[in-house]
Structure formats: structure tokens, C-alpha cells
Enzyme design. Structure first.
Site, PDB file in Angstrom:
ATOM      1  CD  GLU A   9     -46.229  35.709 130.393  1.00 39.90           C
ATOM      2  OE1 GLU A   9     -46.300  35.175 129.279  1.00 39.90           O
ATOM      3  OE2 GLU A   9     -45.838  35.095 131.412  1.00 39.90           O
ATOM      4  CG  HIS A  39     -44.712  29.605 119.981  1.00 40.13           C
ATOM      5  ND1 HIS A  39     -45.140  28.337 120.284  1.00 40.13           N
ATOM      6  CD2 HIS A  39     -45.494  30.437 120.728  1.00 40.13           C
ATOM      7  CE1 HIS A  39     -46.134  28.407 121.148  1.00 40.13           C
ATOM      8  NE2 HIS A  39     -46.360  29.660 121.439  1.00 40.13           N
ATOM      9  CB  CYS A  60     -47.345  36.402 120.665  1.00 46.20           C
ATOM     10  SG  CYS A  60     -46.411  36.174 122.190  1.00 46.20           S
ATOM     11  CB  SER A 103     -48.487  28.530 129.762  1.00 51.12           C
ATOM     12  OG  SER A 103     -47.951  28.642 128.462  1.00 51.12           O
ATOM     13  CB  CYS A 131     -51.381  35.409 120.358  1.00 52.80           C
ATOM     14  SG  CYS A 131     -52.415  35.107 121.799  1.00 52.80           S
ATOM     15  CG  ASN A 177     -56.265  26.470 116.507  1.00 56.71           C
ATOM     16  OD1 ASN A 177     -56.920  25.682 115.853  1.00 56.71           O
ATOM     17  ND2 ASN A 177     -55.729  26.184 117.673  1.00 56.71           N
ATOM     18  CB  CYS A 188     -57.596  26.752 129.306  1.00 56.91           C
ATOM     19  SG  CYS A 188     -56.520  27.901 128.498  1.00 56.91           S
ATOM     20  CB  CYS A 233     -57.879  31.524 124.673  1.00 56.80           C
ATOM     21  SG  CYS A 233     -58.826  31.714 126.156  1.00 56.80           S
TER      22      CYS A 233
HETATM   23  N1  SAH Z   1     -48.799  34.280 127.819  1.00 58.23           N
HETATM   24  C1  SAH Z   1     -48.686  32.910 128.220  1.00 58.23           C
HETATM   25  C2  SAH Z   1     -50.013  32.291 128.494  1.00 58.23           C
HETATM   26  C3  SAH Z   1     -50.916  32.197 127.288  1.00 58.23           C
HETATM   27  S1  SAH Z   1     -50.876  30.553 126.792  1.00 58.23           S
HETATM   28  C4  SAH Z   1     -47.888  32.144 127.193  1.00 58.23           C
HETATM   29  O1  SAH Z   1     -47.520  32.733 126.188  1.00 58.23           O
HETATM   30  O2  SAH Z   1     -47.573  30.989 127.409  1.00 58.23           O
HETATM   31  C5  SAH Z   1     -51.683  30.528 125.311  1.00 58.23           C
HETATM   32  C6  SAH Z   1     -51.021  29.525 124.406  1.00 58.23           C
HETATM   33  O3  SAH Z   1     -51.722  29.470 123.175  1.00 58.23           O
HETATM   34  C7  SAH Z   1     -49.593  29.931 124.111  1.00 58.23           C
HETATM   35  O4  SAH Z   1     -48.750  28.829 123.994  1.00 58.23           O
HETATM   36  C8  SAH Z   1     -49.780  30.618 122.803  1.00 58.23           C
HETATM   37  O5  SAH Z   1     -48.577  30.722 122.156  1.00 58.23           O
HETATM   38  C9  SAH Z   1     -50.812  29.727 122.145  1.00 58.23           C
HETATM   39  N2  SAH Z   1     -51.522  30.353 121.032  1.00 58.23           N
HETATM   40  C10 SAH Z   1     -51.826  31.640 120.861  1.00 58.23           C
HETATM   41  N3  SAH Z   1     -52.449  31.833 119.699  1.00 58.23           N
HETATM   42  C11 SAH Z   1     -52.544  30.618 119.105  1.00 58.23           C
HETATM   43  C12 SAH Z   1     -53.098  30.166 117.883  1.00 58.23           C
HETATM   44  N4  SAH Z   1     -53.682  30.989 117.038  1.00 58.23           N
HETATM   45  N5  SAH Z   1     -52.995  28.849 117.605  1.00 58.23           N
HETATM   46  C13 SAH Z   1     -52.421  27.992 118.462  1.00 58.23           C
HETATM   47  N6  SAH Z   1     -51.904  28.361 119.638  1.00 58.23           N
HETATM   48  C14 SAH Z   1     -51.952  29.660 119.955  1.00 58.23           C
END
Ligand code: SAH
Length: 381
Positions: free
Chosen positions: A177, A233, A133, A208, A136, A307, A122, A350
Site C-alpha cells: 500500500e 471494488h 483485502c 493507487s 488479493c 484474476n 507496475c 502481483c
Molecule cells: N494497495 C494499493 C496498491 C496495490 S494495487 C491498492 O490497493 O490500490 C493492486 C491492484 O490490483 C489493486 O487495485 C488491487 O485491488 C488489484 N488486485 C488485487 N488482486 C487482484 C486480483 N486477484 N485480480 C484483479 N485485480 C487484483
């Protein structure tokens, strides 16, 4: 006040983000004969020399001249945390003192009975994220900068060297992103895919996105058969806009038009990622709307229990509610997976490790004033 970040006056160019054509130009500019280009490409990619000095078939003066403008590596691994199922999270320090995270995930974690045979990495595409978001950790401290193509490619090279094994799949689901860093992303994907480069099949790479519709259409026109995942989401604009401000810019109608365009280009199947957050988006009417949307673009759905991120108020729903949500999708004929594995926790969270590091060094102010960000010794957040 945030402390200044030390940036070298003129950062050296990293060879790993350079195409054979560009490397050939380098050799020409140095006044070296043409066969040197082939050697330089081989040292960079096939042999993965970690320093220019180690490129022993190149003449000493050529190596000297190269070191004045180039580096073989631009980042260092400063921390590796692993969880019980051998998911490993790497913290990498960039040339300007910033940090990114990269997470190595075995497909069949030993914890769940299977032997780990495929590895997914990843990778991050930016330092921080501008999309805000609400759930996140990556965007908590805002956006700092794009990663270069070299910094994207080097994450794979560094982890493969450290782990002593090849990575089979790449997902651009780390910090940032990817579609907001389009040109560097595409250049990195080309290098990662190329025979002369890292040699990972396009079908083994997933981009993604939070839903940048115009860039999704651009990506649909890109010839390589990479995969696309959408961080959805929310299945209605009302719910999605509450947690993903990007939805105000590109709403669901625009996003799904872009996905239809993707499909019209006979690209790979789309995955809709859906984090389940209690009381926010886990209502069964959302599941019903999600099922309709998934069917419209023949997408499968990945359900991910949220998470927790320290400092953020969200929690995951009960297992019964998670199951009920999935059952609605399955009953509607949608392929849906629900992942509860612990190992994915550190991947999905992450961004937290980097926040902790940059806050500790005073590079950024803590975006979470009341609470310290805690990362357990096992790496799980
Ligand atoms: N910006 C891109 C790439 C990041 S992907 C995108 O949004 O797809 C990271 C993934 O982890 C995304 O699907 C995001 O929504 C998810 N994510 C972020 N925080 C999270 C959390 N606390 N628990 C679970 N998934 C999470």
C-alpha cells in the site's frame, strides 16, 4: 517456524535513493572537493553506474571510502517471466533476502494488433501488505516491511537496464500500500521525476491506494501533478467492507470527502478501479451506485475481471455480466473501460510469485495450506 532472514549487520546505503543534496553532504563528509559531488550525482543517475568501482572519474581512495558505506545497487533480478503479449514480470531479491515483484506492461500488446509503443511499469512499495483485502495475493502472508525510496527507484532502473528500453509510465500498483509508506514514496517520486534523476513526468505516475483517506489529502497537498487511482471494488459500505477491511477504518463517505478535497486542489483526474468478482460485487445495483459515486468526483472507472488466486474462492463473472455492469456505467454517462487482456493477468496477480519464492525458501510459511501456489511457465498465474 519461519526461518530467520539474513540481514547484514549494517545495511549499506543505496546511492539511488539519495538526493543531490544528500550526495553533496556525502562528498563533504569524505573531505573531497565540491566538484566531486556533481560527478557522483552523474554516475548515480545520468550514467547509472552499476558499481561504485565503475565510477572511473572518481579517485581510487574516494571510491574505496564510498564502498564502505554505500552500494550502487541493492537488489538483483532473480527471475523474469513473460507472457505472449510480452508483459514481463520481474522477481527481485532485496538485500535482506526478501522479494518484490515488478511488472512491465506494453500499452498496446502486439497480441491485440497494435505495436507496443508505450511501456508501463507496475512497481511495488512494500514487502507484503497489511491491508488484508480478501481477494488479493499480496497481503496473504501479511506485512513484512516498507521498501526504502532507493528500493522503489531501483525497480525502475533495474528493469530499464534489463529490458534495454525506457519506461514511459509508472503505476504504484504492485505489492503493498503505497500511501502506508508515505515518506519513502514521496522521496522516490521526487527522484523519479527529477531532471537530474530518472526524468519521468509526474503526469505519467499513478499512485493507487486501497483508500487511506488522510494520506490522500496529504497527497493532494503535494505539489507534483501525479495521478490517483482508488481500489474501490465495492460501491456500498456493506459490499466494500466485506472484501476490504480498510473500509471499516475509512468508509466510503470519508474516502469520497478526501477525493473531493483532491479535486478541489485541481489535481489530475481520478480513476476508480473496480475488480468484478462473481456474486460479490458484480450486481447491477452496485453498478448504479458506482456510477453515482464516479460522477460525483468526475472519475473514470476501470473494470477489471477478477484474476483467480490459488487458494482464494473468488471467480470472475461471465462476460455477459461484465458487459452488463459496464453498460450501466456507460448509460449513466461515466467513462468506463473493461479490460480482458490476458497480459494484465500477471500484473494484477502481483504478489503470487514472491509468495511462492519466500515459501519455497522457508522465509514464510505458506499462507495456503491445502494448495500449492502455481505459477505457469508462461508467467500467468
Ligand atoms: N494497495 C494499493 C496498491 C496495490 S494495487 C491498492 O490497493 O490500490 C493492486 C491492484 O490490483 C489493486 O487495485 C488491487 O485491488 C488489484 N488486485 C488485487 N488482486 C487482484 C486480483 N486477484 N485480480 C484483479 N485485480 C487484483
Amino acid at each position: 517456524m519461519t526461518a530467520p532472514v539474513t540481514t547484514p549487520a549494517k545495511p549499506l546505503t543505496a546511492l539511488l535513493g539519495t538526493t543531490p543534496q544528500e550526495l553533496t553532504e556525502v562528498v563533504t563528509q569524505l573531505g573531497e572537493p565540491g566538484f566531486r559531488a556533481k560527478q557522483l550525482i552523474e554516475w548515480t543517475y545520468a550514467k547509472r553506474a552499476t558499481t561504485i568501482e565503475a565510477m572511473s572519474s572518481l579517485s581510487k581512495p574516494m571510491r574505496q571510502a564510498l564502498t564502505e558505506r554505500y552500494v550502487a545497487r541493492s537488489m538483483v533480478i532473480v527471475d523474469v517471466t513473460g507472457s505472449a503479449d510480452t508483459t514481463r514480470k520481474y522477481l527481485l531479491k532485496l538485500h535482506d533476502g526478501r522479494y518484490v515483484e515488478t511488472v512491465l506492461i506494453p500499452a498496446n500488446p502486439a497480441l491485440y494488433g497494435g505495436k507496443s509503443d508505450r511501456r508501463t511499469l507496475c512497481v511495488s512499495s512494500q514487502v507484503g501488505c497489511a491491508y488484508d483485502c480478501k481477494f488479493c495475493a499480496s497481503g496473504l502472508a501479511g506485512f513484512t516491511r516498507n521498501l526504502t525510496a532507493a528500493e522503489i527507484v531501483e525497480q525502475i532502473v533495474q528493469v530499464e537496464a534489463h529490458a534495454g528500453e525506457r519506461v514511459d509510465n509508472l503505476v504504484f500498483m504492485g505489492m503493498g500500500e503505497p500511501l502506508a509508506n508515505y515518506s519513502n514514496l514521496i522521496k522516490a517520486i521526487e527522484i523519479l521525476n527529477a531532471e537530474w534523476g530518472i526524468g519521468i513526468g509526474a503526469r505519467h505516475m499513478t499512485v493507487s491506494t486501497s483508500g487511506l483517506a488522510p494520506q490522500i489529502m496529504k497527497l493532494a497537498d503535494f505539489p507534483l501533478q501525479i495521478r490517483l487511482a482508488i481500489s474501490l471494488h465495492g460501491a456500498s459500505d456493506e459490499v466494500r467492507s466485506k472484501i476490504m477491511p480498510v473500509n471499516e477504518k475509512h468508509n466510503l463517505a470519508e474516502l469520497f470527502d478526501a477525493l473531493q478535497y483532491w479535486r478541489s486542489k485541481s489535481k489530475q483526474h481520478i480513476t476508480l478501479e473496480y475488480i468484478l468478482i462473481e456474486g460479490v460485487n458484480d450486481m447491477l445495483d452496485q453498478a448504479r451506485m458506482l456510477a453515482k459515486r464516479a460522477r460525483a468526483v468526475h472519475a473514470k472507472v476501470n473494470l477489471i475481471p477478477y484474476n483467480t488466486v490459488d487458494g482464494l474462492p473468488w471467480t470472475r463473472p461471465s462476460e455477459a455480466q461484465q458487459d452488463a455492469f459496464r453498460d450501466v456505467l456507460v448509460a449513466a454517462g461515466v467513462t468506463a473501460t473493461l479490460r480482458r487482456e490476458k497480459g494484465h493477468d500477471i500484473a494484477a496477480a502481483c504478489g503470487q510469485l514472491r509468495l511462492k519464492q519466500e515459501t519455497a525458501e522457508g522465509i514464510i510459511e505458506s499462507p495456503i495450506p491445502q494448495k500449492r501456489i502455481t505459477i505457469g511457465a508462461g508467467g500467468a498465474a
